[in-house]
Design a protein around this motif. Sequence first.
Motif, PDB file in Angstrom:
ATOM      1  N   ALA A   1       2.136   9.641  13.771  1.00  0.00           N
ATOM      2  CA  ALA A   1       2.879  10.033  14.968  1.00  0.00           C
ATOM      3  C   ALA A   1       3.471   8.828  15.692  1.00  0.00           C
ATOM      4  N   GLU A   2       2.865   7.663  15.502  1.00  0.00           N
ATOM      5  CA  GLU A   2       3.353   6.454  16.164  1.00  0.00           C
ATOM      6  C   GLU A   2       4.555   5.845  15.448  1.00  0.00           C
ATOM      7  N   LEU A   3       4.791   6.267  14.205  1.00  0.00           N
ATOM      8  CA  LEU A   3       5.789   5.589  13.373  1.00  0.00           C
ATOM      9  C   LEU A   3       6.903   6.529  12.928  1.00  0.00           C
ATOM     10  N   VAL A   4       7.256   7.453  13.793  1.00  0.00           N
ATOM     11  CA  VAL A   4       8.313   8.411  13.472  1.00  0.00           C
ATOM     12  C   VAL A   4       9.675   7.729  13.580  1.00  0.00           C
ATOM     13  N   GLY A   5      10.521   7.980  12.597  1.00  0.00           N
ATOM     14  CA  GLY A   5      11.895   7.482  12.648  1.00  0.00           C
ATOM     15  C   GLY A   5      11.971   5.965  12.667  1.00  0.00           C
ATOM     16  N   GLU A   6      12.756   5.451  13.614  1.00  0.00           N
ATOM     17  CA  GLU A   6      12.988   4.011  13.691  1.00  0.00           C
ATOM     18  C   GLU A   6      11.772   3.239  14.200  1.00  0.00           C
ATOM     19  N   ARG A   7      10.791   3.941  14.723  1.00  0.00           N
ATOM     20  CA  ARG A   7       9.605   3.239  15.217  1.00  0.00           C
ATOM     21  C   ARG A   7       8.897   2.475  14.101  1.00  0.00           C
ATOM     22  N   PHE A   8       8.956   3.007  12.880  1.00  0.00           N
ATOM     23  CA  PHE A   8       8.298   2.303  11.777  1.00  0.00           C
ATOM     24  C   PHE A   8       8.895   0.917  11.597  1.00  0.00           C
ATOM     25  N   TRP A   9      10.211   0.815  11.624  1.00  0.00           N
ATOM     26  CA  TRP A   9      10.861  -0.477  11.417  1.00  0.00           C
ATOM     27  C   TRP A   9      10.646  -1.384  12.623  1.00  0.00           C
ATOM     28  N   GLN A  10      10.467  -0.793  13.775  1.00  0.00           N
ATOM     29  CA  GLN A  10      10.192  -1.581  14.967  1.00  0.00           C
ATOM     30  C   GLN A  10       8.797  -2.201  14.915  1.00  0.00           C
ATOM     31  N   HIS A  11       7.852  -1.478  14.303  1.00  0.00           N
ATOM     32  CA  HIS A  11       6.457  -1.922  14.297  1.00  0.00           C
ATOM     33  C   HIS A  11       5.943  -2.226  12.888  1.00  0.00           C
ATOM     34  N   GLN A  12       6.825  -2.471  11.956  1.00  0.00           N
ATOM     35  CA  GLN A  12       6.384  -2.706  10.582  1.00  0.00           C
ATOM     36  C   GLN A  12       5.461  -3.917  10.472  1.00  0.00           C
ATOM     37  N   ARG A  13       5.740  -4.958  11.233  1.00  0.00           N
ATOM     38  CA  ARG A  13       4.930  -6.173  11.145  1.00  0.00           C
ATOM     39  C   ARG A  13       3.506  -5.940  11.639  1.00  0.00           C
ATOM     40  N   GLN A  14       3.307  -4.949  12.493  1.00  0.00           N
ATOM     41  CA  GLN A  14       1.951  -4.624  12.928  1.00  0.00           C
ATOM     42  C   GLN A  14       1.224  -3.779  11.876  1.00  0.00           C
ATOM     43  N   VAL A  15       1.961  -2.987  11.128  1.00  0.00           N
ATOM     44  CA  VAL A  15       1.370  -2.108  10.117  1.00  0.00           C
ATOM     45  C   VAL A  15       1.111  -2.858   8.811  1.00  0.00           C
ATOM     46  N   SER A  16       1.949  -3.828   8.505  1.00  0.00           N
ATOM     47  CA  SER A  16       1.961  -4.472   7.196  1.00  0.00           C
ATOM     48  C   SER A  16       0.629  -5.102   6.773  1.00  0.00           C
ATOM     49  N   PRO A  17      -0.088  -5.851   7.627  1.00  0.00           N
ATOM     50  CA  PRO A  17      -1.332  -6.488   7.146  1.00  0.00           C
ATOM     51  C   PRO A  17      -2.359  -5.502   6.614  1.00  0.00           C
ATOM     52  N   GLY A  18      -2.611  -4.432   7.348  1.00  0.00           N
ATOM     53  CA  GLY A  18      -3.573  -3.440   6.879  1.00  0.00           C
ATOM     54  C   GLY A  18      -3.096  -2.724   5.633  1.00  0.00           C
ATOM     55  N   LEU A  19      -1.795  -2.443   5.575  1.00  0.00           N
ATOM     56  CA  LEU A  19      -1.240  -1.759   4.414  1.00  0.00           C
ATOM     57  C   LEU A  19      -1.351  -2.627   3.166  1.00  0.00           C
ATOM     58  N   GLN A  20      -1.083  -3.912   3.294  1.00  0.00           N
ATOM     59  CA  GLN A  20      -1.196  -4.813   2.147  1.00  0.00           C
ATOM     60  C   GLN A  20      -2.639  -4.884   1.642  1.00  0.00           C
ATOM     61  N   GLU A  21      -3.590  -4.916   2.564  1.00  0.00           N
ATOM     62  CA  GLU A  21      -4.997  -4.962   2.154  1.00  0.00           C
ATOM     63  C   GLU A  21      -5.394  -3.670   1.446  1.00  0.00           C
ATOM     64  N   PHE A  22      -4.877  -2.551   1.937  1.00  0.00           N
ATOM     65  CA  PHE A  22      -5.145  -1.265   1.287  1.00  0.00           C
ATOM     66  C   PHE A  22      -4.574  -1.249  -0.126  1.00  0.00           C
ATOM     67  N   ILE A  23      -3.352  -1.740  -0.288  1.00  0.00           N
ATOM     68  CA  ILE A  23      -2.726  -1.778  -1.612  1.00  0.00           C
ATOM     69  C   ILE A  23      -3.505  -2.701  -2.541  1.00  0.00           C
ATOM     70  N   GLU A  24      -4.008  -3.806  -2.011  1.00  0.00           N
ATOM     71  CA  GLU A  24      -4.818  -4.715  -2.826  1.00  0.00           C
ATOM     72  C   GLU A  24      -6.064  -4.005  -3.353  1.00  0.00           C
ATOM     73  N   ALA A  25      -6.773  -3.298  -2.473  1.00  0.00           N
ATOM     74  CA  ALA A  25      -7.979  -2.583  -2.896  1.00  0.00           C
ATOM     75  C   ALA A  25      -7.638  -1.451  -3.859  1.00  0.00           C
ATOM     76  N   LEU A  26      -6.576  -0.718  -3.557  1.00  0.00           N
ATOM     77  CA  LEU A  26      -6.172   0.398  -4.416  1.00  0.00           C
ATOM     78  C   LEU A  26      -5.768  -0.093  -5.804  1.00  0.00           C
ATOM     79  N   SER A  27      -5.014  -1.174  -5.855  1.00  0.00           N
ATOM     80  CA  SER A  27      -4.561  -1.700  -7.147  1.00  0.00           C
ATOM     81  C   SER A  27      -5.721  -2.292  -7.946  1.00  0.00           C
ATOM     82  N   PHE A  28      -6.719  -2.850  -7.263  1.00  0.00           N
ATOM     83  CA  PHE A  28      -7.897  -3.377  -7.956  1.00  0.00           C
ATOM     84  C   PHE A  28      -8.681  -2.238  -8.604  1.00  0.00           C
TER      85      PHE A  28
END
Length: 275
Positions: free
Chosen positions: A104-131
Amino acid sequence: MLHRGQPGLGENDDMVAQSKARHMESMALNSVFDHFRQQIDDSNDRRERLIKTSRDVTNISKKAIFLLHRIILEDTDDDRGLRAAKKGRAKLAEVYPLFRSMRAELVGERFWQHQRQVSPGLQEFIEALSFAHYLEHNTLISFSETQTALCDEDGPFFPLTVSDYLLGLSDLTGELMRFAISNISRRGGRTTANEVCTFVRNCKADFELFTPQVRDLGKKQAVTGSSLEKIEAAAYAVMLRGSEFDLPPEILEDLVQQTTTRFSTGERDPDNPLY
């Protein structure tokens, strides 16, 4: 009777009208600035919530990675990779309520506005998922499979960018280095180390093509290169020592395992040719 210098009735009405107009303009301007202030306050509050949630995602993902390493080291069965991946995915499932709260916080353009706040956790999740995916399939998780993992019955939680996907996969190489080196003393560990070495080398070569387009990928490529060197050094050392003895591979693996076990416990065995 009007005195000299006093405004007439018409002039007085004009002054009152001008004063009212200036007052209305001031109120309208204040209203606009109040609206902007509210937008900025909402954006800052949203940013803080996303940073906290992203940190929670990072913590859970790290715990999943530690769990994967622990199961791989403790178990001796041939299907330990599959079992580790299953438990790792179960741990990662704890992330999904957090992702749902971010939707709900990242609807529409909000995602691109706050991508840098979301990115660290998302990258760590992808690392664990890919492992977990590698331990189960010995392959690299695809972009579409990662997208599927970021969805529920209501659709995607938020967009997955190519940069976050590549940066998360780049972190995977460090976990593969730890996996290869920690398992090199086990039966089949030399083969596993060589397979991981080839896999990481291919990842580094493929990711190099995207370095100019993806921010921070160059820095992570340097870390990947360091991880690759460590895997190569460990595999080469074991191969070099093994070439000194004319023994079948399975016997040599037993000797390597016995030697590393005794070194870890402080024991010494003079009868072991690797001692």
